[in-house]
Scaffold this motif. Structure first.
Motif, PDB file in Angstrom:
ATOM      1  N   ALA A  90      17.700 -23.832 -46.423  1.00  0.00           N
ATOM      2  CA  ALA A  90      16.261 -23.727 -46.164  1.00  0.00           C
ATOM      3  C   ALA A  90      15.670 -25.076 -45.759  1.00  0.00           C
ATOM      4  N   ASP A  91      16.156 -26.163 -46.359  1.00  0.00           N
ATOM      5  CA  ASP A  91      15.654 -27.498 -46.002  1.00  0.00           C
ATOM      6  C   ASP A  91      16.063 -27.879 -44.583  1.00  0.00           C
ATOM      7  N   ARG A  92      17.283 -27.528 -44.198  1.00  0.00           N
ATOM      8  CA  ARG A  92      17.735 -27.839 -42.836  1.00  0.00           C
ATOM      9  C   ARG A  92      16.931 -27.050 -41.810  1.00  0.00           C
ATOM     10  N   MET A  93      16.540 -25.839 -42.173  1.00  0.00           N
ATOM     11  CA  MET A  93      15.786 -25.014 -41.249  1.00  0.00           C
ATOM     12  C   MET A  93      14.320 -25.428 -41.165  1.00  0.00           C
ATOM     13  N   ALA A  94      13.794 -25.996 -42.244  1.00  0.00           N
ATOM     14  CA  ALA A  94      12.363 -26.302 -42.310  1.00  0.00           C
ATOM     15  C   ALA A  94      11.920 -27.231 -41.189  1.00  0.00           C
ATOM     16  N   SER A  95      12.727 -28.249 -40.897  1.00  0.00           N
ATOM     17  CA  SER A  95      12.351 -29.209 -39.861  1.00  0.00           C
ATOM     18  C   SER A  95      12.542 -28.648 -38.448  1.00  0.00           C
ATOM     19  N   ARG A  96      13.232 -27.521 -38.341  1.00  0.00           N
ATOM     20  CA  ARG A  96      13.505 -26.936 -37.026  1.00  0.00           C
ATOM     21  C   ARG A  96      12.516 -25.842 -36.635  1.00  0.00           C
ATOM     22  N   TRP A  97      11.846 -25.266 -37.628  1.00  0.00           N
ATOM     23  CA  TRP A  97      10.970 -24.143 -37.338  1.00  0.00           C
ATOM     24  C   TRP A  97       9.832 -24.465 -36.377  1.00  0.00           C
ATOM     25  N   PRO A  98       9.170 -25.627 -36.463  1.00  0.00           N
ATOM     26  CA  PRO A  98       8.058 -25.891 -35.543  1.00  0.00           C
ATOM     27  C   PRO A  98       8.449 -25.747 -34.069  1.00  0.00           C
ATOM     28  N   VAL A  99       9.636 -26.217 -33.704  1.00  0.00           N
ATOM     29  CA  VAL A  99      10.067 -26.121 -32.303  1.00  0.00           C
ATOM     30  C   VAL A  99      10.266 -24.663 -31.907  1.00  0.00           C
ATOM     31  N   THR A 100      10.974 -23.916 -32.742  1.00  0.00           N
ATOM     32  CA  THR A 100      11.260 -22.516 -32.421  1.00  0.00           C
ATOM     33  C   THR A 100       9.988 -21.674 -32.388  1.00  0.00           C
ATOM     34  N   ILE A 101       9.102 -21.885 -33.343  1.00  0.00           N
ATOM     35  CA  ILE A 101       7.861 -21.110 -33.382  1.00  0.00           C
ATOM     36  C   ILE A 101       6.976 -21.444 -32.181  1.00  0.00           C
ATOM     37  N   THR A 102       6.895 -22.734 -31.828  1.00  0.00           N
ATOM     38  CA  THR A 102       6.106 -23.129 -30.659  1.00  0.00           C
ATOM     39  C   THR A 102       6.653 -22.488 -29.395  1.00  0.00           C
ATOM     40  N   LEU A 103       7.974 -22.509 -29.241  1.00  0.00           N
ATOM     41  CA  LEU A 103       8.604 -21.907 -28.069  1.00  0.00           C
ATOM     42  C   LEU A 103       8.353 -20.400 -28.018  1.00  0.00           C
ATOM     43  N   ALA A 104       8.545 -19.727 -29.157  1.00  0.00           N
ATOM     44  CA  ALA A 104       8.383 -18.267 -29.195  1.00  0.00           C
ATOM     45  C   ALA A 104       6.925 -17.865 -28.941  1.00  0.00           C
ATOM     46  N   LEU A 105       5.970 -18.569 -29.533  1.00  0.00           N
ATOM     47  CA  LEU A 105       4.562 -18.229 -29.336  1.00  0.00           C
ATOM     48  C   LEU A 105       4.117 -18.501 -27.899  1.00  0.00           C
ATOM     49  N   THR A 106       4.623 -19.577 -27.295  1.00  0.00           N
ATOM     50  CA  THR A 106       4.296 -19.858 -25.900  1.00  0.00           C
ATOM     51  C   THR A 106       4.813 -18.739 -25.002  1.00  0.00           C
ATOM     52  N   ALA A 107       6.050 -18.314 -25.228  1.00  0.00           N
ATOM     53  CA  ALA A 107       6.623 -17.209 -24.451  1.00  0.00           C
ATOM     54  C   ALA A 107       5.856 -15.918 -24.704  1.00  0.00           C
ATOM     55  N   TRP A 108       5.435 -15.715 -25.942  1.00  0.00           N
ATOM     56  CA  TRP A 108       4.721 -14.489 -26.305  1.00  0.00           C
ATOM     57  C   TRP A 108       3.382 -14.391 -25.578  1.00  0.00           C
ATOM     58  N   VAL A 109       2.649 -15.482 -25.539  1.00  0.00           N
ATOM     59  CA  VAL A 109       1.357 -15.492 -24.839  1.00  0.00           C
ATOM     60  C   VAL A 109       1.565 -15.246 -23.347  1.00  0.00           C
ATOM     61  N   ILE A 110       2.580 -15.875 -22.764  1.00  0.00           N
ATOM     62  CA  ILE A 110       2.854 -15.702 -21.336  1.00  0.00           C
ATOM     63  C   ILE A 110       3.152 -14.246 -21.017  1.00  0.00           C
ATOM     64  N   GLU A 111       4.031 -13.620 -21.795  1.00  0.00           N
ATOM     65  CA  GLU A 111       4.421 -12.254 -21.467  1.00  0.00           C
ATOM     66  C   GLU A 111       3.301 -11.259 -21.727  1.00  0.00           C
ATOM     67  N   VAL A 112       2.477 -11.510 -22.744  1.00  0.00           N
ATOM     68  CA  VAL A 112       1.373 -10.592 -23.012  1.00  0.00           C
ATOM     69  C   VAL A 112       0.325 -10.666 -21.906  1.00  0.00           C
ATOM     70  N   VAL A 113      -0.091 -11.874 -21.552  1.00  0.00           N
ATOM     71  CA  VAL A 113      -1.135 -12.033 -20.532  1.00  0.00           C
ATOM     72  C   VAL A 113      -0.667 -11.526 -19.176  1.00  0.00           C
ATOM     73  N   LEU A 114       0.489 -11.997 -18.730  1.00  0.00           N
ATOM     74  CA  LEU A 114       0.984 -11.585 -17.419  1.00  0.00           C
ATOM     75  C   LEU A 114       1.413 -10.118 -17.408  1.00  0.00           C
ATOM     76  N   GLY A 115       2.041  -9.660 -18.494  1.00  0.00           N
ATOM     77  CA  GLY A 115       2.501  -8.276 -18.546  1.00  0.00           C
ATOM     78  C   GLY A 115       1.353  -7.288 -18.477  1.00  0.00           C
ATOM     79  N   VAL A 116       0.299  -7.526 -19.254  1.00  0.00           N
ATOM     80  CA  VAL A 116      -0.865  -6.634 -19.230  1.00  0.00           C
ATOM     81  C   VAL A 116      -1.542  -6.676 -17.864  1.00  0.00           C
ATOM     82  N   ALA A 117      -1.692  -7.869 -17.293  1.00  0.00           N
ATOM     83  CA  ALA A 117      -2.355  -7.995 -15.992  1.00  0.00           C
ATOM     84  C   ALA A 117      -1.562  -7.296 -14.887  1.00  0.00           C
ATOM     85  N   LEU A 118      -0.251  -7.539 -14.832  1.00  0.00           N
ATOM     86  CA  LEU A 118       0.567  -6.909 -13.798  1.00  0.00           C
ATOM     87  C   LEU A 118       0.650  -5.396 -13.997  1.00  0.00           C
ATOM     88  N   GLY A 119       0.777  -4.960 -15.249  1.00  0.00           N
ATOM     89  CA  GLY A 119       0.824  -3.528 -15.513  1.00  0.00           C
ATOM     90  C   GLY A 119      -0.460  -2.833 -15.118  1.00  0.00           C
TER      91      GLY A 119
END
Length: 310
Positions: A90-119
């Motif tokens: 858990a300690d090894r993962m703690a310092s890594r989560w900010p990068v993964t969460i930032t990446l996933a949330l950025t991708a999530w916003v992109i796909e939601v905005v563009l996906g809804v608009a294109l659809g």
């Protein structure tokens, strides 16, 4: 309100699935050929007494089912295990989560905005050149493996055009995250676009839209107030669950773009045969996905009274 019986049933299903999936992960990692303790010595084999002591310390001398029960007991108390170097996973993962969460949330916003608009655009212009182009693009996007898209994006937009960094997070957000986020979002974007298009087409052909047209309501208001509200509802369920998929998909892309997140931690653990880390990361990603599924199911029951009797 959601009945206690429904909540209890979903929680019971959750526990059963957690036990089954975590056992598969645990058994797959620890049943592989080779001795992970012996591999710690690298080219210089460890003394037999040291190997025996370490195996006993990490309970690797016990039967697999007994090891798993011990791990499961720790998991329900919040313990993801300890690495061979004595550091809690858990300690090894703690310092890594900010990068993964930032990446996933950025991708999530992109796909939601563009996906809804294109659809929406594709559904409103059904059978037009725009609609056919969007449908072809979504089919193409889901047909190419993610690692092929990632490497191609690095080569074209990183090396040849120089628009984005090709690795690392030194440039910060959004520069370092935008290109890998676009790669991850491409697949969810295609699904959201097709789902949104289908919902818009169904709404535009519905009786309530015909009634609103007959009453003289402007098309823009029909689409903005009524079609969008009815079409977005099924999309919301997908995008909520897809956040769990994005966290898992980030694992592969992080390895390609050398981002210091959970994915890079997992790749390093696989290379060094660090079983506790592999199991801990895999279990955490599965738990996140399952929790999101349960929350979405309960939210649907809360918002849609018809589903409360399922």
């Amino acid at each position: 309100m959601i009945g206690a019986r429904r909540i209890g049933g979903r929680l019971a299903e959750f526990v059963i699935v957690v036990i089954g999936v975590t056992f598969i992960i645990y058994a797959t990692v620890w049943a592989l050929p080779g001795d992970p303790i012996a591999a710690l010595g690298g080219d210089r084999p460890l003394p037999a007494n040291v190997v025996a002591q370490l195996r006993a310390q990490f309970h690797l001398d016990e039967p697999l089912w007994q090891q798993y029960l011990r791990y499961l007991g720790g998991l329900f108390s919040g313990d993801l295990g300890t690495t061979f170097s004595g550091v809690p996973v858990a300690d090894r993962m703690a310092s890594r989560w900010p990068v993964t969460i930032t990446l996933a949330l950025t991708a999530w916003v992109i796909e939601v905005v563009l996906g809804v608009a294109l659809g929406l655009l594709s559904g409103l212009r059904r059978d037009s050149a725009i609609d056919r182009t969007v449908l072809f693009g979504t089919i193409l996007a889901t047909s190419i493996p993610v690692f092929v898209v990632a490497v191609t994006a690095q080569l074209v937009f990183g090396l040849q055009l120089g628009w984005f960094p090709i690795a690392g997070t030194d440039a910060g957000w959004p520069a370092s995250y935008l290109l890998p986020a676009l790669v991850i979002a491409l697949f969810g974007l295609a699904s959201i676009t097709r789902l949104m298009r289908g919902s818009v087409v169904d709404s535009m052909d519905s009786d309530f839209v015909r009634t609103l047209r007959a009453k003289g309501m402007p098309r823009r208001r029909i689409v903005g107030l009524h079609v969008m509200r009815n079409s977005v509802a099924p999309v919301l369920t997908f995008v909520a669950i897809d956040l769990g998929f994005l966290l898992g998909g980030a694992v592969v892309v992080e390895g390609i773009f050398n981002l210091p997140g959970i994915g890079q931690l997992l790749f390093g653990a696989i290379r060094t045969h660090e079983g506790p880390t592999i199991v801990g990361v895999g279990t955490t990603l599965i738990l996140i996905f399952l929790v999101l599924n349960v929350l979405v199911d309960l939210l649907n029951a809360l918002l849609d009274p018809r589903s409360r009797h399922d």
